[in-house]
Write a protein that holds these residues in place. Structure first.
Motif, mmCIF file in Angstrom:
data_model
loop_
_atom_site.group_PDB
_atom_site.id
_atom_site.type_symbol
_atom_site.label_atom_id
_atom_site.label_comp_id
_atom_site.label_asym_id
_atom_site.label_seq_id
_atom_site.Cartn_x
_atom_site.Cartn_y
_atom_site.Cartn_z
ATOM 1 N N VAL A 130 -7.994 0.365 -4.717
ATOM 2 C CA VAL A 130 -8.468 1.670 -5.209
ATOM 3 C C VAL A 130 -7.290 2.534 -5.634
ATOM 4 C CG1 VAL A 130 -9.587 3.837 -4.514
ATOM 5 C CG2 VAL A 130 -10.611 1.642 -3.877
ATOM 6 N N ARG A 131 -6.244 2.530 -4.842
ATOM 7 C CA ARG A 131 -5.044 3.327 -5.146
ATOM 8 C C ARG A 131 -4.416 2.880 -6.466
ATOM 9 N NH1 ARG A 131 -0.305 4.396 -0.649
ATOM 10 N NH2 ARG A 131 0.629 6.203 -1.644
ATOM 11 N N SER A 135 -7.212 6.991 -1.110
ATOM 12 C CA SER A 135 -7.055 5.703 -0.423
ATOM 13 C C SER A 135 -6.916 5.891 1.088
ATOM 14 C CB SER A 135 -5.853 4.943 -0.979
ATOM 15 O OG SER A 135 -4.660 5.692 -0.840
ATOM 16 N N GLU A 136 -6.226 6.944 1.517
ATOM 17 C CA GLU A 136 -6.091 7.230 2.951
ATOM 18 C C GLU A 136 -7.446 7.531 3.586
ATOM 19 O OE1 GLU A 136 -2.821 8.113 5.275
ATOM 20 O OE2 GLU A 136 -3.060 6.178 4.291
ATOM 21 N N ALA A 190 -8.249 -0.267 0.094
ATOM 22 C CA ALA A 190 -7.570 0.997 -0.209
ATOM 23 C C ALA A 190 -6.447 0.799 -1.237
ATOM 24 C CB ALA A 190 -7.004 1.611 1.075
ATOM 25 N N THR A 191 -5.731 -0.325 -1.129
ATOM 26 C CA THR A 191 -4.639 -0.614 -2.075
ATOM 27 C C THR A 191 -5.177 -0.822 -3.484
ATOM 28 O OG1 THR A 191 -3.348 -1.653 -0.313
ATOM 29 C CG2 THR A 191 -2.694 -2.144 -2.580
ATOM 30 N N TYR A 251 0.828 -1.213 0.000
ATOM 31 C CA TYR A 251 0.000 0.000 0.000
ATOM 32 C C TYR A 251 0.862 1.262 0.000
ATOM 33 C CZ TYR A 251 -3.092 3.617 1.917
ATOM 34 O OH TYR A 251 -3.782 4.789 2.138
ATOM 35 N N ALA A 274 -4.407 9.585 -5.686
ATOM 36 C CA ALA A 274 -4.638 8.193 -5.293
ATOM 37 C C ALA A 274 -4.286 7.974 -3.825
ATOM 38 C CB ALA A 274 -3.818 7.265 -6.183
#
Length: 474
Positions: free
Chosen positions: A366-367, A390-391, A363-364, A224, A386
């Motif tokens: 999506v990033r 993601s955060e 999140a990873t 990530y 990104a």
């Protein structure tokens, strides 16, 4: 509470020095090594960091928490720590073999191998989790501080031109390795040599089972945190990666006093959870949330106000074309502060790694999607967007998934925190109107912000002033 405050002050002092040193070295290195070299250093370190996640096997957080829970049961603690060391050693050997098979097929092989040798040595000799779990932060901070200063001086003295990237990598590695070796010696003196009774198949298998979610968590966390660097380099944007990475590092520098809070409170909150002191955990969370807002809001607004002058003065004239990256990235100071509250003080101390892992995976993905879809169109703006999206997604996931354990929403949106935000907003408006320049704005901002907190009768600053007044009167 007194011990907690002392530990925070020790760690804060260390973080302030750690803040000052990179504050000097980042602009120095951007000018001496250039963005291209710094991009190579970032790319190779990103790959090695992912491999190191296998070597550590997620033991750092797990071990810190175990030591915090068992610190009064020395014999059991010795058994657990030596078994953890055995796991890390075995995994380190496996990583060396896998890395050797892959490294020669990647770019910048020599730098990769150099980074890996130093990082794996650090993994092998890393017993800082033992001292963190025992909340012995004075020892950690004083030794680390000395080595950091030496590393800083060596960087300034030895790194002189574009051909000195290997020297920088060696210095950065040794800055981590030297204190680790020292603490390994102290650890062995305290717990003695490993005994045969410490090791048995049942203990080892039980530890491996308990470590499994932490191992996945460590690996996914590294992916990530580093996927953006790997994607940027994949699209042959080494120069842009150097610029992007230095700006991200600068945000981490300004987060230093807030990072100190999480470093101290994670083992402390873990111990409270172990003792089932839920009310005390909530009190500490409320106090730390107020303190984190008190620190992060002026940092965010202040940097936003002086961003143009700061980027040119700090990074150099070549970076001014990427001012937008810096301004957008400043939001990471807010998300980093929230992460300190939610992840370090709620999720990890309350054994909610599964929730964190699920959020990290989402999140990873999506990033990665944002990066792949948009990097050809908006360059490294795709990377910073990104990162932010993601955060925010990860934090939202953790907040709502842990509501039944500790609901942080009332603390985050409390009236007191609203007073802090209003103070920051008014400060930036006043300074914008006055247009005093970078140094004038910093000086006046340091006067206006506390004054506004006093006018709004913000609770924590009021308590701090009261305690200082009592100390002065005595």
């Amino acid at each position: 509470m007194k011990r907690l405050v002392q530990n925070y002050l020790y760690n804060l002092g260390y973080q302030i020095i750690v803040l000052i040193l990179p504050f000097i070295t980042i602009p120095y290195l951007t000018r001496v090594l250039g963005a291209e070299n710094l991009g190579i250093e970032t790319y190779t370190l990103s790959i090695v960091s992912i491999f190191s996640a296998f070597a550590t096997s997620g033991t750092t957080v797990f071990a810190t928490r175990m030591v915090a829970n068992l610190r009064n049961e020395q014999d059991e603690l010795n058994k657990i720590t030596y078994n953890i060391f055995l796991i890390r050693t075995v995994m380190g050997i496996i990583v060396i073999i896998i890395f050797y098979l892959i490294a020669f097929k990647l770019k910048y092989t020599n730098f990769l191998i150099l980074q890996m040798i130093l990082l794996l040595a650090n993994v092998l000799f890393d017993f800082t989790w033992y001292f963190s779990g025992k909340e012995r932060f004075k020892e950690l901070t004083t030794r680390n501080l000395l080595v950091k200063i030496v590393g800083f001086l060596l960087t300034i003295i030895l790194v002189k031109d574009l051909g000195d990237l290997d020297i920088l990598i060696i210095i950065n590695g040794l800055v981590l390795l030297v204190p680790n070796i020292y603490f390994t010696i102290i650890f062995l003196r305290e717990v003695g040599k490993p005994k045969r009774k410490y090791f048995n198949t049942e203990t080892l298998l039980n530890l491996v089972k308990l470590l499994s979610p932490f191992f996945l968590l460590a690996f996914v966390t590294q992916v990530y945190m580093n996927i953006d660097k790997l994607i940027i380099e994949h699209f042959n944007m080494t120069y842009e990666l150097g610029i992007y990475s230095q700006m991200i590092k600068s945000f981490n520098v300004f987060l230093a006093p807030i990072t100190a809070i999480g470093t101290i409170l994670m083992p402390f909150m873990s111990n409270l959870h172990y003792k089932k002191s839920q009310n005390e955990m909530k009190d500490i969370l409320k106090l730390s949330t107020n303190l984190i807002f008190l620190l992060s809001i002026p940092i965010f607004f202040g940097l936003l106000l002086i961003s143009e002058e700061f980027v040119e003065l700090y990074f150099g004239h070549n970076y001014i074309d990427y001012l937008g990256i810096f301004r957008i990235g400043l939001v990471l100071i807010i998300t980093g502060s929230l992460s300190n509250i939610i992840i370090q003080q709620v999720v990890l101390p309350n054994f909610q790694e599964k929730i964190y892992l699920q959020g990290l995976v989402v999140a990873t993905i999506v990033r990665l999607l944002i990066l792949i879809l948009f990097i050809n169109f908006i360059n490294i703006y795709a990377a910073i967007l990104a990162f932010l999206i993601s955060e925010l997604l990860l934090l939202s996931w953790c907040i709502f998934k842990t509501k039944k354990i500790i609901n942080v929403i009332p603390e985050l949106f409390s009236l007191n925190n609203l007073k802090i935000i209003c103070s920051g907003l008014i400060m930036i408006i006043v300074l914008k109107i006055l247009s005093l320049g970078i140094f004038g704005s910093i000086i006046l901002g340091c006067l206006i912000y506390p004054l506004l907190l006093t006018i709004f009768r913000e609770n924590l600053s009021k308590k701090i002033k009261l305690n200082f007044s009592k100390l002065f009167n005595n």
